[in-house]
Design a protein around this motif. Structure first.
Motif, short mmCIF file in Angstrom:
data_model
loop_
_atom_site.label_atom_id
_atom_site.label_comp_id
_atom_site.label_asym_id
_atom_site.label_seq_id
_atom_site.Cartn_x
_atom_site.Cartn_y
_atom_site.Cartn_z
N ARG A 96 113.38 3.14 62.34
CA ARG A 96 113.64 4.39 63.07
C ARG A 96 114.71 4.17 64.14
O ARG A 96 115.62 4.98 64.29
N ARG A 144 108.43 -0.01 60.77
CA ARG A 144 108.76 1.40 60.95
C ARG A 144 109.55 1.65 62.24
O ARG A 144 110.50 2.42 62.27
N THR A 145 109.18 0.96 63.31
CA THR A 145 109.87 1.14 64.59
C THR A 145 111.32 0.67 64.49
O THR A 145 112.23 1.34 64.97
N ASN A 156 118.19 3.53 62.64
CA ASN A 156 118.67 4.72 61.94
C ASN A 156 119.31 5.75 62.88
O ASN A 156 119.96 6.68 62.42
#
Length: 131
Positions: free
Chosen positions: A21, A17-18, A24
C-alpha cells in the motif's frame, strides 16, 4: 525521509499489505523519479560496459499511468516520465515499479514481466542497480 522509511521497512518486512500500500502511493513514484532518480542511475550506469557508442534505454510501464523511461550513455543517465507508447521493457504494478527503480524485486515474480529479451532486460536491470 518518508520514502526511505517506507523502502527500508520493505527491506526488513518484505511484501506485506502495508508495504504494498505504501509503495503504491503515486508520490512514491514521483519522488523516486524527480528527486532521487538521477543519483540512483549513477551507480547502475557504472556497472554497464557502454563503450564509446553504447546506450541503454528502458521503459517501465504500469497500466493507467505514464511510463518511466531510463537511459544511460557515455554522457550520463536520465530518468523521466513519458506517455505510454511502443513496447515496455518491464510491465508491473506501481509498487513493484518503485522497487525496481531502487534496484529491488518483489518476492512474487508474477508481479512483473518483460518481453524485451534477456540481454536488454539484463542491461536495464543493471542500470536500475539502485542503492
Amino acid at each position: 525521509m518518508r520514502e526511505e522509511l517506507i523502502l527500508h521497512r520493505w527491506d526488513l518486512t518484505g511484501d506485506d499489505r502495508t508495504a504494498a500500500r505504501s509503495l503504491n502511493e503515486p508520490w512514491m513514484t514521483e519522488h523516486t523519479v524527480v528527486s532521487v532518480g538521477r543519483p540512483l542511475l549513477i551507480r547502475g550506469r557504472a556497472g554497464l560496459d557502454l563503450g564509446p557508442e553504447g546506450r541503454v534505454e528502458g521503459r517501465l510501464r504500469t497500466p493507467g499511468t505514464d511510463d518511466i523511461v531510463v537511459t544511460a550513455d557515455t554522457e550520463g543517465g536520465t530518468i523521466r516520465f513519458a506517455a505510454p507508447e511502443g513496447p515496455a521493457t518491464i510491465e508491473s504494478d506501481a509498487a513493484t515499479r518503485v522497487l525496481l527503480l531502487w534496484g529491488r524485486r518483489p518476492a512474487d515474480p508474477t508481479r512483473w514481466h518483460s518481453t524485451a529479451g534477456p540481454e536488454a532486460l539484463r542491461r536495464v536491470r543493471t542500470l536500475l542497480g539502485g542503492y
